[in-house]
Motif scaffolding. Structure first.
Motif, mmCIF file in Angstrom:
data_model
loop_
_atom_site.group_PDB
_atom_site.id
_atom_site.type_symbol
_atom_site.label_atom_id
_atom_site.label_comp_id
_atom_site.label_asym_id
_atom_site.label_seq_id
_atom_site.Cartn_x
_atom_site.Cartn_y
_atom_site.Cartn_z
ATOM 1 N N GLU A 199 21.095 -21.112 112.650
ATOM 2 C CA GLU A 199 22.140 -21.073 113.401
ATOM 3 C C GLU A 199 22.957 -21.449 113.401
ATOM 4 O O GLU A 199 24.509 -21.475 113.699
ATOM 5 C CB GLU A 199 21.362 -20.522 114.835
ATOM 6 N N PRO A 200 23.269 -22.918 113.544
ATOM 7 C CA PRO A 200 24.056 -23.884 113.482
ATOM 8 C C PRO A 200 24.863 -23.941 113.021
ATOM 9 O O PRO A 200 25.647 -24.045 112.828
ATOM 10 C CB PRO A 200 23.093 -25.242 113.379
ATOM 11 N N SER A 203 27.411 -21.328 113.787
ATOM 12 C CA SER A 203 28.254 -21.962 114.645
ATOM 13 C C SER A 203 29.283 -22.572 114.607
ATOM 14 O O SER A 203 29.836 -22.947 114.659
ATOM 15 C CB SER A 203 27.149 -23.277 115.694
ATOM 16 N N ALA A 204 28.956 -23.943 113.098
ATOM 17 C CA ALA A 204 29.456 -24.305 112.655
ATOM 18 C C ALA A 204 31.245 -23.616 112.179
ATOM 19 O O ALA A 204 32.024 -24.050 111.873
ATOM 20 C CB ALA A 204 28.996 -25.607 111.529
ATOM 21 N N GLN A 213 33.102 -29.240 104.949
ATOM 22 C CA GLN A 213 32.391 -30.346 106.547
ATOM 23 C C GLN A 213 30.948 -30.185 106.674
ATOM 24 O O GLN A 213 29.624 -30.326 107.160
ATOM 25 C CB GLN A 213 33.133 -30.295 106.855
ATOM 26 N N TYR A 217 28.319 -32.953 107.297
ATOM 27 C CA TYR A 217 27.878 -33.141 108.933
ATOM 28 C C TYR A 217 26.647 -32.048 109.165
ATOM 29 O O TYR A 217 25.983 -32.819 110.308
ATOM 30 C CB TYR A 217 29.147 -32.099 109.990
ATOM 31 N N LEU A 218 26.241 -31.655 108.801
ATOM 32 C CA LEU A 218 24.961 -30.549 108.757
ATOM 33 C C LEU A 218 23.668 -31.050 107.964
ATOM 34 O O LEU A 218 22.907 -31.389 107.991
ATOM 35 C CB LEU A 218 24.658 -29.409 109.491
ATOM 36 N N PRO A 221 23.021 -34.795 106.799
ATOM 37 C CA PRO A 221 21.945 -35.113 108.018
ATOM 38 C C PRO A 221 20.641 -34.540 107.989
ATOM 39 O O PRO A 221 20.051 -35.509 108.799
ATOM 40 C CB PRO A 221 22.632 -35.581 109.582
ATOM 41 N N MET A 222 20.497 -33.055 107.752
ATOM 42 C CA MET A 222 19.274 -32.782 108.791
ATOM 43 C C MET A 222 18.457 -32.374 107.385
ATOM 44 O O MET A 222 17.400 -32.436 107.891
ATOM 45 C CB MET A 222 19.622 -30.983 108.967
ATOM 46 N N ALA A 303 14.433 -39.055 111.690
ATOM 47 C CA ALA A 303 13.615 -37.921 111.822
ATOM 48 C C ALA A 303 14.681 -37.582 113.300
ATOM 49 O O ALA A 303 14.588 -37.903 113.799
ATOM 50 C CB ALA A 303 12.272 -37.792 112.034
ATOM 51 N N TRP A 304 15.354 -35.840 113.137
ATOM 52 C CA TRP A 304 15.938 -35.610 113.981
ATOM 53 C C TRP A 304 15.144 -34.421 115.025
ATOM 54 O O TRP A 304 15.250 -33.988 115.958
ATOM 55 C CB TRP A 304 17.158 -34.902 113.301
ATOM 56 N N GLY A 307 9.408 -36.141 117.492
ATOM 57 C CA GLY A 307 9.509 -37.397 118.495
ATOM 58 C C GLY A 307 10.851 -37.782 118.589
ATOM 59 O O GLY A 307 11.262 -36.720 119.126
ATOM 60 N N ASP A 308 11.245 -38.977 119.058
ATOM 61 C CA ASP A 308 11.787 -39.335 119.652
ATOM 62 C C ASP A 308 12.863 -40.355 118.461
ATOM 63 O O ASP A 308 14.133 -40.790 119.226
ATOM 64 C CB ASP A 308 11.650 -40.419 120.895
ATOM 65 N N GLY A 309 12.476 -40.464 117.344
ATOM 66 C CA GLY A 309 13.574 -41.151 116.372
ATOM 67 C C GLY A 309 14.368 -40.985 116.229
ATOM 68 O O GLY A 309 14.736 -39.243 116.035
ATOM 69 N N GLN A 310 15.397 -42.097 116.298
ATOM 70 C CA GLN A 310 17.126 -41.252 116.070
ATOM 71 C C GLN A 310 17.554 -42.570 115.498
ATOM 72 O O GLN A 310 17.751 -43.648 115.936
ATOM 73 C CB GLN A 310 17.698 -40.775 116.606
#
Lengths: 310, 360
Positions: A199-200, A203-204, A213, A217-218, A221-222, A303-304, A307-310
């Motif tokens: 889906e992203p 959306s992009a 791009q 940008y997607l 990083p993912m 990790a995205w 958990g909360d790691g970023q």
């Protein structure tokens, strides 16, 4: 000895006293694994540490020398050179498969014709025996008889010395490593790409992102967590690489491709200096552990999706 | 803001035609809802408006410009997806500003637009968080915020509330309607939930099997359904359909009960088979009404829903189809097994052709 039943296991905090009473019954289950871990992992390391503090040459009397072997490392030019070779070899052997493997994964993630067949062929190098690969590449690298120089001559490039010249030997060895391990990176990244949400991207597309791009940008990083896994595996693997290097060059010409592993092998099994060899092994081990911890930390940070790691 | 004109649009996958020539005119600032059961082609139609699906035939025009071959980014639309489609590795602020950053918009303008959208949707305190740290409702609001910052000509919503729980869905429904009233942007919204369609739309398009069954205002569709599909789809609980035949000035059910037609007998229709359609809330207690056994009583507090089995009908599995639903605000105290007599309000009943499904 009492048997732990399923009802015992589900007791809550209210029956802590009872759980304590049952505790000794756990030990027999742990003991076999403990013996194996101590015998196979802990003992060799403790023994290596002990050896590294000794002057220990095969056939001679052993003598405790404390940290003398470690102090010797700092003045040993061959060791320092081997360290540099190892770092260069590792960096290139991680980077090249990473870039090529990611590119291959992106290609295999599209609807290529005969994708399954091509993917099967692509992963074949990974399945081959390193020594066999090394022998084949040794022949290919031969300045007069090797196929590589023949191929270069077809495009008008003069013959190279490949593994027979100090300035090209490490790059040539990296070529072999890249050829063999790019498929592994490709498989890891391909798994990552398959797990990405679709889906992203739609959306992009609406947001106006071009193909580049969307990758920048997607996708990039993912798939970073997957790239980090590949970097960890490749780094550890490249650091402890031995078979291909030993079979093709034995660290030569001269010591131009001698990595820590090869140097350690020479010290311990050619010069029979077991104490000094052990000190090199300990330092090398510490280096690998430190690098692994740094990479694991970076992996967690990238990790995205968990958990909360970023 | 813009108008959207869909002209005889078709969509085929190979030999299978999914959308079979659909035409809709959407006025500037209108809130249009495409509603229909799963697989009716409503989401595909929306994706064709967005440019995410190729159009096999016909034209889609935004503000009189045919956009069939225009890429999504150049259509000046914004879309909110069912699964939110947020960028999982970006903060909420980055998610909302992504489109503007791609256009190299000035930083001050980006900040102003993001803050305005965040203000409208109450997202201010969440701008620094990541999508995974938000609840479903908050994520949906971010998806809407992302659409708002682009200030598009048309908003497209693809079942945006389907992943939310019932309570949140009601709340978000109100928020989307409020947002539309405030921004007045042309909106096309897809849902399979007819309650959403009824409560939010200026105009509803009921789709079924790739065709449009009826287009109209919500209450217009409710009061004057064009066919049995629309009559059954719009309204909850669904309209009761009672098979039988027209005779004299009334309607005789297959079970032998007589139902009033209130003088609205179609010409030359004596003895003609028909289906009598009556909404669950249009029954009333009547001494001369048809007798029916109470099967189930479902009180909801504000009203009571009863499932009734007309006594004229034979017992058995097939007869479940003949069960009627009655919704009443009064508390009658009727219990399962008891018999009640009910009559429909003939002024609000409909007759349908059993073969074509069309209203007579």
């Amino acid at each position: 000895m009492s048997i732990l039943t399923s009802s015992d296991r589900v007791v809550g905090a209210a029956s802590v006293g009872r759980t304590k009473r049952l505790r000794p019954s756990y030990w027999p289950f742990v003991v076999p694994a403990l013996i194996v871990v101590i015998g196979v992992i802990v003992f060799p390391w403790v023994f290596t540490l002990w050896m590294s503090a000794m002057e220990w040459r095969i056939g001679e009397e052993q003598r405790f020398v404390g940290l003398q072997n470690y102090a010797r490392l700092f003045t040993d030019v061959r060791f320092l050179e081997a360290m540099l070779h190892t770092l260069v070899y590792t960096a290139l052997s991680v980077l090249a498969p990473l870039v090529l493997g990611t590119a291959a994964a992106l290609a295999f993630n599209t609807k290529l014709p005969a994708r399954g067949l091509l993917r099967g062929i692509f992963v074949m190098p990974m399945m081959a025996t390193p020594v066999a690969i090394a022998l084949v590449w040794t022949m290919m690298f031969h300045p007069q008889l090797g196929v590589l120089n023949y191929l270069l001559s077809l495009v008008g490039i003069g013959p190279l010395q490949w593994v027979y010249h100090p300035s090209t030997v490490i790059l040539s060895l990296v070529l072999v490593e890249t050829w063999q391990w790019t498929p592994l990176v490709m498989l890891i990244v391909l798994g990552g790409l398959a797990a990405l949400p679709t889906e992203p991207y739609e959306s992009a597309q609406i947001d106006g992102a071009t193909a580049w791009q969307r990758f920048r940008y997607l996708t990039l990083p993912m798939i970073k967590p997957f790239l980090m896994v590949a970097v960890i595996i490749r780094s550890i693997d490249a650091l402890k690489s031995f078979d291909i290097l030993y079979t093709i060059t034995q660290g030569g010409p001269g010591t131009a491709s001698e990595t820590i592993n090869l140097y350690l092998y020479s010290v311990a099994f050619t010069y029979y200096d077991i104490g000094y060899g052990s000190a090199i092994a300990v330092v090398f081990f510490v280096l690998i552990i430190m690098l692994s911890l740094i990479l694991l930390y970076l992996r967690q940070r990238s990790a995205w999706n968990t958990g909360d790691g970023q | 803001m813009a108008s959207v004109s869909i002209r005889n649009v078709r969509k085929s996958y190979g030999t299978v035609e999914i959308i079979k020539g659909v035409s809709i005119d959407i006025q500037d600032g209108e809130f249009v809802i495409l509603v229909g059961p799963s697989g009716c082609g409503k989401s595909t139609l929306l994706r064709m408006i967005a440019g995410l699906e190729e159009i096999s035939g016909g034209t889609v025009a935004i503000d009189d410009r045919v956009v069939n071959d225009v890429p999504p980014k150049d259509r000046d639309i914004a879309m909110v997806f069912q699964n939110y489609a947020l960028y999982p590795h970006m903060t909420i602020a980055d998610n909302m500003s992504f489109a503007l950053r791609l256009k190299n918009t000035a930083k001050s303008e980006i900040t102003a637009k993001v803050e305005r959208a965040a203000g409208i949707l109450g997202l201010g305190p969440l701008l620094g968080r990541f999508p995974r740290q938000l609840s479903g409702g908050q994520r949906q609001r971010v998806a809407m915020g992302r659409a708002i910052v682009r200030d598009p000509k048309v908003f497209l919503f693809d079942e945006p509330l389907s992943n939310l729980d019932a309570k949140l869905r009601v709340q978000m429904r109100t928020e989307i309607k409020e947002m539309h009233q405030r921004l007045k942007t042309t909106t096309v919204y897809v849902t399979h939930d007819q309650i959403e369609a009824m409560t939010m739309a200026d105009k509803i398009v009921v789709m079924h099997d790739g065709i449009i069954e009826q287009i109209g205002a919500p209450l217009d569709l409710y009061d004057n359904p064009a066919n049995m599909f629309v009559a059954g789809f719009i309204g909850s609980p669904a309209m009761n359909f009672i098979p039988g035949s027209i005779g004299g000035d009334g309607f005789t059910t297959e079970g032998g009960d007589r139902l009033p037609l209130g003088g609205r007998v179609p010409a030359a229709s004596d003895g003609r088979p028909a289906v009598y359609g009556v909404r669950p809330e249009h029954f009333r207690l009547a001494d001369d009404g048809m007798a029916a056994e109470v099967v189930v009583v479902e009180p909801t507090g504000s009203e009571t829903q009863m499932v009734l089995r007309p006594l004229g009908a034979k017992a058995g599995r097939e007869d479940r189809k003949r069960e009627l639903t009655w919704v009443l605000r009064e508390r009658t105290g009727a219990k399962p097994g008891e018999v009640v007599r009910i009559a429909p309000d003939p002024a609000l009943a409909h007759l349908f052709n059993p073969d074509t499904g069309l209203r007579l």
